[in-house]
Write a protein that holds these residues in place. Structure first.
Motif, PDB file in Angstrom:
ATOM      1  N   UNK A  73      38.916   9.546  -5.139  1.00  0.00           N
ATOM      2  CA  UNK A  73      39.306   9.250  -3.756  1.00  0.00           C
ATOM      3  C   UNK A  73      40.687   8.610  -3.726  1.00  0.00           C
ATOM      4  N   UNK A  74      41.581   9.178  -2.972  1.00  0.00           N
ATOM      5  CA  UNK A  74      42.903   8.576  -2.888  1.00  0.00           C
ATOM      6  C   UNK A  74      43.209   8.086  -1.487  1.00  0.00           C
ATOM      7  N   UNK A  75      42.512   8.671  -0.502  1.00  0.00           N
ATOM      8  CA  UNK A  75      42.805   8.275   0.876  1.00  0.00           C
ATOM      9  C   UNK A  75      42.153   6.945   1.187  1.00  0.00           C
ATOM     10  N   UNK A  76      42.947   6.040   1.744  1.00  0.00           N
ATOM     11  CA  UNK A  76      42.377   4.754   2.130  1.00  0.00           C
ATOM     12  C   UNK A  76      41.911   4.858   3.571  1.00  0.00           C
ATOM     13  N   UNK A  77      40.695   5.356   3.759  1.00  0.00           N
ATOM     14  CA  UNK A  77      40.194   5.549   5.114  1.00  0.00           C
ATOM     15  C   UNK A  77      38.779   5.022   5.269  1.00  0.00           C
ATOM     16  N   UNK A  78      38.524   4.411   6.422  1.00  0.00           N
ATOM     17  CA  UNK A  78      37.183   3.918   6.747  1.00  0.00           C
ATOM     18  C   UNK A  78      36.615   4.872   7.794  1.00  0.00           C
ATOM     19  N   UNK A  79      35.564   5.573   7.444  1.00  0.00           N
ATOM     20  CA  UNK A  79      35.018   6.565   8.369  1.00  0.00           C
ATOM     21  C   UNK A  79      33.944   5.959   9.248  1.00  0.00           C
ATOM     22  N   UNK A  80      33.922   6.377  10.507  1.00  0.00           N
ATOM     23  CA  UNK A  80      32.890   5.858  11.397  1.00  0.00           C
ATOM     24  C   UNK A  80      32.471   6.899  12.417  1.00  0.00           C
ATOM     25  N   UNK A  81      31.251   6.711  12.916  1.00  0.00           N
ATOM     26  CA  UNK A  81      30.748   7.568  13.988  1.00  0.00           C
ATOM     27  C   UNK A  81      30.142   6.642  15.041  1.00  0.00           C
ATOM     28  N   UNK A  82      30.408   6.935  16.304  1.00  0.00           N
ATOM     29  CA  UNK A  82      29.942   6.064  17.391  1.00  0.00           C
ATOM     30  C   UNK A  82      28.976   6.804  18.303  1.00  0.00           C
ATOM     31  N   UNK A  83      27.922   6.138  18.703  1.00  0.00           N
ATOM     32  CA  UNK A  83      26.993   6.740  19.661  1.00  0.00           C
ATOM     33  C   UNK A  83      25.954   5.728  20.081  1.00  0.00           C
ATOM     34  N   UNK A  84      24.929   6.196  20.788  1.00  0.00           N
ATOM     35  CA  UNK A  84      23.954   5.263  21.331  1.00  0.00           C
ATOM     36  C   UNK A  84      22.780   5.022  20.393  1.00  0.00           C
ATOM     37  N   UNK A  85      22.453   6.076  19.630  1.00  0.00           N
ATOM     38  CA  UNK A  85      21.190   6.049  18.915  1.00  0.00           C
ATOM     39  C   UNK A  85      21.435   6.180  17.413  1.00  0.00           C
TER      40      UNK A  85
END
Ligand code: ADP
Ligand code: MG
Length: 624
Positions: A426-438
């Motif tokens: 892994x070289x990319x410094x990224x924080x992945x996220x997903x947003x929703x209700x449930x």
């Protein structure tokens, strides 16, 4: 003599007090002492700031009298007092915002309910848990006429002029037949110690005792009047830390929080030097009931050189810390500082800054069960802070916790980074996220398939309302950039060129789907982010409306959803077959199902639910 009717809500409240709240009745003493102490604070303040009272010799005092013969208890103070109008406004007519929300919050659990009394500012009425009849005899400082307010707690009260020497208030309570325990010196003393030991004014107990003197024939018993101070009467925060034990802090907390639980933690801090001030803050174990109400009661009181100034200033701490309770006592502010000036005062701004740092520092140190409690109660307001407090954003990002596809419990961003840093290749410094209700829908979103396959952790944010506003605004944390996995530029295993090539290859198919779906989609493209699902929907992160929508929604405006992009998975059996399909009606049904089912897996609704259902039924029966 004037008869008055209690306002409806207060009538209801009184009924509740007399008939429903039968446990923890002793707290009426705490509530009346707290009111007396407030009244003393108010008089102390005007005495020091108003010319009219400047000459007066005065020392604030609370007196409790026990009269066994009469079956009555009195609680008196030489504080600010009330005139006729005050009596009507404060005790009889105007249902404060607290009254209604108190009645609404009652759970039927008597112990819990009586704990709410003080929190909602309905403390005075708790006296009706024990009283048959109550007289409030009071004279307002600076006025000549005294008044008596009398009621038996059923719907009506009376006010009449009386005479009284000193300003202040005496509350006369005729106890109910089975509440006479409060006439016992030890019992009342115990209650005062328990809840009001650190009230800053002396509380003096007046009682009578049988005393036997002499020997033999000379022996005689007589009733002697006694008087004794029963509390510590120190402003606790002024004492050096080394003299204070945990239980002292807990006692004081209970008296200011009107409760009987322990705080999660406390932070006592004395600053000396160019500026001098003392702060004592508490974090309650459970969030205040009014934390999400616009008219919440601030938890911090401001004192200047031990003189109470205000308990109603929402600017003493930033709004996201509105759950904190405690005291700020400044040596440098002028006593007669006006409320308007408070907001711009540099001394206070400095105290505020220092206080926030101390509070956040203490929160950062929480661990184990305490940390769990904190997160369960306050994670959302910490998120508010990330958005609003730029100075302390980094510290708040260290405190906030998120659900995740990897961690069992909630995770900190630092732990996420640690795990992500160990990702192979892994070289990319990224924080992945997903947003929703449930949470469940999010964790099973097709959009996560590629991440799952590549073993990449994604933060699952299900406080949709607030995450949607806060997370995109974070930008980055320790040089790691936040990336929404539901946007088209989320990582993909292909390079830009490879992507374009793939899109070209499927151009006629995607165009055909687009023709069917029309305005319902912004675009149709291919993707490699899916492994199991045939399709997914994503947002166009370059759409200027996407960013603006957050802003407008935050201002309370309705904003239409930004149009979605439908992505199809060329590796999927269904998509492979779709290219060769000759039946136009069936093609159209399938195109709609690709869109609607992709929306469903993201927790969104199909545009037309009944058409969706009938299409599915049509295709199912064909398959049979
Ligand atoms: P709260 O103390 O939260 O305002 P209470 O029901 O305990 O609510 O008291 C209602 C109000 O009655 C107080 O805000 C105050 O204005 C007035 N009051 C009660 N007791 C006294 C007192 N001893 N002296 C002066 N005012 C009082
Ligand atoms: Mg009160």
């Amino acid at each position: 003599m004037a008869k008055h009717q209690f306002q409806t809500e207060i009538g209801q409240l009184l009924k509740l007090m007399t008939h429903s709240l039968y446990s923890n009745k002793e707290i009426f003493i705490r509530e009346l002492i707290s009111n007396a102490s407030d009244a003393l604070d108010k008089f102390n303040y005007i005495r020091l700031t108003d010319e009219k009272f400047k000459e007066q010799e005065w020392s604030g005092k609370i007196s409790i009298g026990l009269d066994k013969e009469d079956g009555s208890l009195t609680i008196g103070d030489n504080g600010i007092g009330m005139n006729e109008e005050d009596l009507i406004n404060n005790l009889g007519t105007i249902a404060k915002s607290g009254t209604k929300s108190f009645v609404e919050s009652l759970t039927g659990d008597a112990k819990k309910d009586s704990n709410l009394i003080g929190q909602f500012g309905v403390g005075f009425y708790s006296v009706f848990m024990v009283a048959d009849k109550v007289d409030v005899i009071t004279k307002k400082a600076g006025e000549d006429q005294a008044y008596m307010f009398s009621t038996d707690g059923t719907g009506e009260y009376e006010i009449k002029p009386v005479t009284k020497e000193e300003h202040g208030t005496v509350i006369y309570i005729k106890l109910k037949e089975d509440e006479k325990e409060f006439l016992d010196k030890w019992r009342t003393q115990e209650v005062v110690k328990k809840y009001s030991n650190h009230i800053a004014y002396p509380i003096v107990l007046n009682y009578s005792e049988e005393e036997t003197t002499g020997e033999g024939d000379e022996k005689k018993t007589e009733t002697v009047k006694k008087s004794e101070q029963i509390n510590a009467a120190t402003a606790l925060w002024t004492l050096p830390k080394s003299e204070l034990k945990e239980e002292d802090y807990v006692e004081f907390y209970q008296s200011i929080a009107h409760g009987d639980d322990k705080p999660l933690t406390y932070i006592h801090n004395k600053v000396e030097g160019a500026q001098e001030f003392t702060t004592l803050f508490y974090i309650p174990k459970t969030a205040p009931m009014d934390m999400y109400r616009a008219d919440y009661q601030p938890g911090v009181k401001l004192y200047v050189k031990r003189v109470f100034i205000t308990d109603d200033d929402k600017e003493l701490l930033p709004a996201y810390l509105r759950f904190v309770k405690g005291v700020i006592d400044s040596e440098d502010l002028p006593l007669n500082i006006s409320r308007e000036i408070l907001q711009e005062n540099r001394i206070l701004a400095n105290i505020k800054q220092n206080s926030v740092k101390k509070i956040l520092g203490a929160i950062k140190k929480l661990d184990g069960e305490k940390l769990e409690t904190f997160t369960s109660q306050y994670n959302k307001v910490i998120k508010e802070g990330i958005y609003t407090d730029h100075t302390n954003k980094e510290m708040l990002l260290e405190i906030v916790r998120y659900k995740s596809t990897k961690a069992e419990a909630l995770t900190s961003l630092d732990d996420y980074l640690k795990r992500a840093g160990e990702r192979e290749g892994e070289t990319k410094k990224e924080i992945y996220y997903i947003i929703g209700e449930d949470e469940n829908v999010l964790k099973h979103s097709p959009l996560l398939e590629a991440y799952r396959k590549a073993d990449i952790e994604v933060l699952v944010m299900d406080d949709k309302e607030i995450d949607e506003i806060v997370t995109p605004a974070i930008g980055s944390y320790k040089e790691w950039e936040f990336k929404d996995v539901t946007t088209i530029d989320a990582p993909d295993s292909l390079s830009k060129e490879e992507k374009e090539e793939l899109n070209k290859e499927y151009e006629s198919l995607t165009q055909k789907i687009k023709d069917v779906l029309g305005d319902e989609v912004k675009d149709v493209t291919t993707t490699t982010r899916l492994t199991e699902s045939p399709s997914c929907v994503v947002k166009d992160s370059s759409d200027p409306m996407a960013g603006m929508a957050h802003m407008f929604r935050q201002m309370g405006q309705e904003v239409p959803e930004t149009p979605l992009i439908l992505e199809i998975n060329p590796e999927h059996h269904m998509i492979k077959k779709l290219g060769d399909l000759k039946d136009d009606a069936l093609f159209s049904d399938i195109a709609w199902i690709l869109l609607d089912s992709a929306k469903l897996s993201e927790g969104m609704e199909p545009k037309d639910k009944s058409s969706f259902a009938s299409r599915v039924a049509k295709i199912a029966s064909r398959a049979l």
